[in-house]
Design a protein around this motif. Structure first.
Motif, PDB file in Angstrom:
ATOM      1  N   GLU A 123      88.255  79.609 -18.184  1.00  0.00           N
ATOM      2  CA  GLU A 123      89.332  78.974 -18.960  1.00  0.00           C
ATOM      3  C   GLU A 123      89.039  77.494 -19.195  1.00  0.00           C
ATOM      4  N   TYR A 124      88.465  76.842 -18.195  1.00  0.00           N
ATOM      5  CA  TYR A 124      88.219  75.406 -18.311  1.00  0.00           C
ATOM      6  C   TYR A 124      86.888  75.067 -18.974  1.00  0.00           C
ATOM      7  N   LEU A 126      89.306  80.589 -13.632  1.00  0.00           N
ATOM      8  CA  LEU A 126      89.573  79.184 -13.957  1.00  0.00           C
ATOM      9  C   LEU A 126      88.361  78.529 -14.602  1.00  0.00           C
ATOM     10  N   TYR A 135      95.649  84.283 -18.838  1.00  0.00           N
ATOM     11  CA  TYR A 135      95.138  83.859 -17.538  1.00  0.00           C
ATOM     12  C   TYR A 135      95.605  84.799 -16.434  1.00  0.00           C
ATOM     13  N   VAL A 191      92.397  70.850 -11.824  1.00  0.00           N
ATOM     14  CA  VAL A 191      91.781  71.707 -10.816  1.00  0.00           C
ATOM     15  C   VAL A 191      91.667  70.969  -9.486  1.00  0.00           C
ATOM     16  N   LEU A 211      85.698  74.760  -7.474  1.00  0.00           N
ATOM     17  CA  LEU A 211      86.150  76.142  -7.426  1.00  0.00           C
ATOM     18  C   LEU A 211      85.403  76.977  -6.398  1.00  0.00           C
TER      19      LEU A 211
END
Length: 314
Positions: free
Chosen positions: A115-116, A112, A99, A273, A153
């Motif tokens: 990754e998520y 992010l 990351y 998040v 995000l």
């Protein structure tokens, strides 16, 4: 290790509601790490130095609890060595290292987001390896959660993408996916605290090796860290990072995953998040917008749908 992806809920007295509370606690405390680390980054700390210190402190904090959990079960360290190694290398060190390598060449938000995608990877893994085909509610919940993640995000404001960063972010996603799948294994006999504690030790050693080789840059500073509410001595956020944002979430996260199964727990983890956005508001005065708040509601709705869909899977 008999199987890595055991998605069967353990028959424990705490139940699903307890699992949801533990998962929410894990996600919330994980979400505090970014805002806390911001203060250290602003004073000259490198991401590698922060994450290594964080994981090392967490390993020390959980050490006595790990010893107690392993009382009379020390043989498990030998018989389940592969599971512990995979957890420490992939779920702890691998996810963290990949990351931070991703955000070194691309914006945090898209990194992010990639990754998520781990919850979707968990669903796919369980479908391929165990024949657990996702139902309509699960798919709908995944879509809601994905839409909410995009809003939280704030990806519509534009993002800087680099192929190397995208590759590292996908590698981080693999690490995050392994976290949910390995943690869900109830057949190994390893207590959650034992897996968390031993895995953090392996993770700290792995990150230390990367630091020694120069792959994980190490820069530190003893200057005071500034936050929206005032200054803190340099060691204070490090202690909080190690205890609150690592020791607590890794320990409670494994327990939650074993109660809920890797599928539902991975979607509940998206709350991290949202929590990070709220903590950023308090710690670094980054006010969340209406779109981010709406995204949080979508994520919650997605988690509820996935949980309802999970009931239909035998």
């Amino acid at each position: 290790m008999t199987q890595i992806a055991n998605d069967t809920r353990a028959a424990v007295p705490v139940g699903v509601s307890g699992g949801l509370l533990l998962a929410a606690l894990s996600a919330t405390t994980f979400g505090l790490s970014g805002p806390l680390a911001t203060g250290l980054l602003d004073t000259g700390w490198s991401p590698g130095a922060i994450v290594l210190t964080r994981i090392a402190i967490a390993a020390l904090v959980l050490a006595p609890f790990t010893v107690v959990a392993l009382r009379g079960k020390w043989r498990l360290l030998r018989t389940q060595a592969l599971q512990i190694l995979l957890y420490g290398v992939l779920a702890v060190a691998g996810a963290q290292f990949c990351y931070f390598s991703a955000v070194a060449t691309m914006d945090v938000a898209p990194a992010l987001l990639i990754e998520y995608t781990a919850p979707a990877a968990v669903v796919a893994w369980l479908w391929i390896t165990r024949g657990q085909r996702p139902g309509r509610l699960t798919v709908a919940g995944a879509a809601l959660a994905a839409a909410g993640l995009v809003l939280v995000l704030d990806l519509f404001s534009g993002a800087d993408l680099a192929w190397s960063g995208v590759a590292w972010a996908f590698a981080a996603m693999i690490g995050a996916t392994s976290y949910f799948l390995i943690s869900a294994d109830t057949d190994s006999g390893l207590p959650p605290l034992a897996l968390a504690g031993a895995g953090l030790v392996v993770g700290a050693v792995t990150l230390g090796a990367l630091a020694v080789t120069g792959l994980l840059p190490m820069h530190a500073n003893t200057a005071a860290t500034a936050y929206a509410f005032g200054d803190l001595p340099w060691w204070a956020p490090l202690v909080l990072l190690g205890v609150v944002t690592a020791a607590v979430p890794y320990a409670t996260g494994i327990a939650a995953i074993r109660l809920l199964g890797s599928r539902v727990a991975s979607f509940v983890a998206l709350w991290e998040v949202v929590a990070a956005v709220l903590f950023a508001w308090f710690f670094v005065d980054q006010l969340p917008g209406l779109a981010q708040l709406a995204g949080g509601l979508l994520i919650i709705g997605g988690v509820v749908a996935v949980r309802l869909g999970d009931r239909d899977i035998s």
